[in-house]
Design an enzyme around this catalytic site. Structure first.
Site, PDB file in Angstrom:
ATOM      1  N   GLY A 165       0.939  -1.284   0.103  1.00  0.00           N
ATOM      2  CA  GLY A 165       0.041   0.040  -0.274  1.00  0.00           C
ATOM      3  C   GLY A 165       0.823   1.099  -0.046  1.00  0.00           C
ATOM      4  O   GLY A 165       0.307   2.216  -0.433  1.00  0.00           O
ATOM      5  N   ASP A 172       0.919 -10.902   7.230  1.00  0.00           N
ATOM      6  CA  ASP A 172       1.495 -10.137   6.122  1.00  0.00           C
ATOM      7  C   ASP A 172       2.835  -9.668   6.258  1.00  0.00           C
ATOM      8  O   ASP A 172       3.502  -9.017   5.532  1.00  0.00           O
ATOM      9  CB  ASP A 172       0.484  -9.007   5.634  1.00  0.00           C
ATOM     10  N   ASN A 173       3.190  -9.483   7.827  1.00  0.00           N
ATOM     11  CA  ASN A 173       4.501  -9.095   8.211  1.00  0.00           C
ATOM     12  C   ASN A 173       5.546 -10.238   8.415  1.00  0.00           C
ATOM     13  O   ASN A 173       6.568  -9.922   9.087  1.00  0.00           O
ATOM     14  CB  ASN A 173       4.347  -8.025   9.300  1.00  0.00           C
TER      15      ASN A 173
END
Ligand code: AMP
Ligand code: MG
Length: 531
Positions: free
Chosen positions: A105, A276-277
């Site tokens: 993003g 996602d990390n």
């Protein structure tokens, strides 16, 4: 055209399918691994700091980093020849819940450089403007969070913790509005861009998202990842099959486990271990509301978003990584279609973690051997002691080594005196002193039985117990200065954190426990995801 030249080999975009839409607006992307996205032009980029060690990874000299091309390229204002900027598509579990499409993003990938050693280094800008994955946000980053990412990436590298790297930190000359504590007080802050490097920025969330798409996107992504990042798993001429995928998962599981053991060793709390990390390469990635333990507290998290549940607290990290590996295993199951071997690997994670953690703790105490039962008990007692009186973990272990260098038997009074600077406040009540002195007596006995010489023991301990870490309040002091235009604090920290295990007597002021004013200060002990 730029004076700085690189050899690009952009495998991610060459091997994987692109989003068919090329305009840059927020959307759900189906059936593709990435969207083309150009960095935003920044008004007046200016270098705050750069890492010479990271620069060397892409063959850049000190002079290169001081050139105007460097500023233009790594702020995103000017592409170098061969760059193919894009944002990748991924999903993830956030705080335990499936969050659907997330994606880069506010990260824009510039391409993959092959350096003179033949190594692959993917280049990514963070805070370079909106992408199709920005949802309702602006794709930008502020100086405070960029300083935190820049310094911590390099600090972790020098500590020997697997991590993505930070090449450069620049201000953009533009203001970005943020509501720091999400309490209705938005204010403009200086904007910034960090350029980071990693062999690959692939995350668990990539595989998870592609697994939910039609067709064979998952297989394409996993095969691509294996061919570029795990080529040793490919047997000559053999197509990738179940065994390759299992071996691949085993490597991810092992490297993830080892990364967490390192975090526990140095007192690092990631703060947002969403899937996602989580890096496929077992690298520490996405430095957001992370923190460093000050007083030892397994329940501590700096992330105010997690204040109610402490899901990502220091002591939870090994279990959460395990949970995240379960999610990855679920995602790649269609490539394997066999539960027992996956389950075995997941169980192996827990065994490996227990074993590696104990080994690491023994080293912190200066033991070259591990006596499973008795050493576990001794460590348990030490951690229980930490919960009785606030203790600065970094200072405590470091001082324990100095104490270990005296060979005339243990003088308990002197030993406690030696450890006092680690305590908040720094004198212990009698009862607690008694607990510590009992522990030190047992510790001393155990130590005497270890085959290492005093000198070897100090050397061992000083290799695993850092003297300098990126203390939360030190980062905040550097940020406060930088926001006033004085970046000397950032550069001083970068310099001292290049040698975290060395004494550096002139930098003693950067090894002090948290001052009282920092205890409840925003940015020091409390951080939000606002960045
Ligand atoms: P994080 O919590 O920072 O790991 O981010 C979770 C998701 O939000 C990722 O998809 C990020 O790229 C996205 N994100 C975070 N901050 C921003 C921002 N300022 N602009 C656009 N997307 C963002
Ligand atoms: Mg993230």
């Amino acid at each position: 055209m730029s004076r700085l030249r690189f050899t690009f080999d952009n495998q991610f975009v060459q091997q994987l399918p692109a989003d068919g839409i090329s305009e840059n607006y927020p959307r759900q992307v189906q059936g593709a691994c990435y969207s083309w996205a150009k960095p935003k032009q920044m008004q007046a980029p200016a270098v705050v700091s750069y890492s010479t060690e990271a620069a060397a990874l892409i063959d850049l000299s000190e002079a290169d980093c001081q050139s105007s091309d460097f500023t233009a390229i790594f702020s995103g204002n000017k592409p170098a020849e061969g760059m193919q900027p894009y944002a990748s598509c991924y999903g993830g579990h956030q705080f335990g819940n499936w969050a659907g499409q997330l994606g880069d993003g506010r990260a824009i990938n510039l391409g993959e450089v092959i350096n003179q050693q033949g190594e692959r280094w993917a280049i990514q800008l963070k805070g370079a403007g909106p992408t199709p994955y920005s949802r309702t946000a602006d794709g930008l980053a502020v100086l405070r969070s960029s300083i935190r990412e820049f310094l911590c990436s390099e600090a972790m590298y020098h500590l020997g913790v697997p991590t993505t790297r930070a090449l450069s930190l620049m201000t953009t000359g533009e203001q970005v509005v943020r509501d720091v504590m999400y309490n209705g007080n938005p204010a403009p802050e200086p904007g910034a861009v960090v350029c980071r490097l990693a062999p690959s920025f692939s995350r668990f969330g990539h595989a998870q998202y592609y697994a939910q798409q039609d067709g064979d996107l998952l297989k394409q992504f996993v095969d691509y990842t294996i061919s570029t990042d795990f080529p040793h798993l490919i047997r000559d001429g053999m197509p990738l099959g179940k065994d390759t995928y299992l071996n691949w998962f085993e490597e991810i599981s092992t490297s993830t486990c080892d990364m967490i053991v390192h975090w526990m060793r140095v007192g690092f709390v990631h703060g947002v271990m969403n899937t996602d990390n989580m890096s496929i390469l077992g690298l520490t990635i996405d430095y957001g509301p992370y923190g460093w333990l000050e007083s030892y507290d397994p329940n501590w998290t700096p992330n105010t978003t997690d204040a109610a549940h402490h899901r990502y607290a220091f002591g939870q990290q090994a279990q959460i990584a395990h949970w995240n590996l379960y999610q990855l295993a679920n995602a790649i199951y269609p490539l394997i279609e066999d539960v027992p071997p996956l389950e075995k690997l997941l169980n192996d994670y827990a065994d490996r973690y227990a074993e590696q953690w104990l080994l690491m703790m023994c080293k912190k105490l200066g033991f070259s051997t591990v006596n499973k039962e008795s050493d576990s008990e001794l460590i348990k007692q030490l951690l229980a002691f930490f919960s009785l009186h606030e203790t600065d973990m970094t200072i405590f272990y470091r001082r324990l080594a100095n104490l270990a260098s005296s060979e005339n038997g243990l003088d308990i009074e002197q030993a406690i005196e030696q450890l006092n600077p680690a305590f908040y406040p720094d004198s212990l009540p009698d009862e607690i002193k008694k607990t510590l002195s009992d522990w030190l007596t047992r510790y001393w006995q155990r130590r005497q039985k270890d085959p290492l010489t005093a000198e070897q023991r100090v050397a061992l301990m000083n290799q695993v117990n850092p003297k300098y870490v990126l203390r939360n309040y030190l980062a905040q002091l550097a940020i406060d200065k930088s926001e006033q235009g004085d970046h000397s604090g950032v550069n001083e920290l970068l310099e001292v954190l290049r040698r975290p295990y060395d004494e550096q007597p002139e930098k003693e002021h950067l090894n002090q426990k948290r001052p009282d004013w920092a205890k409840h200060k925003v940015g020091c002990s409390m951080l939000s995801c606002s960045s």
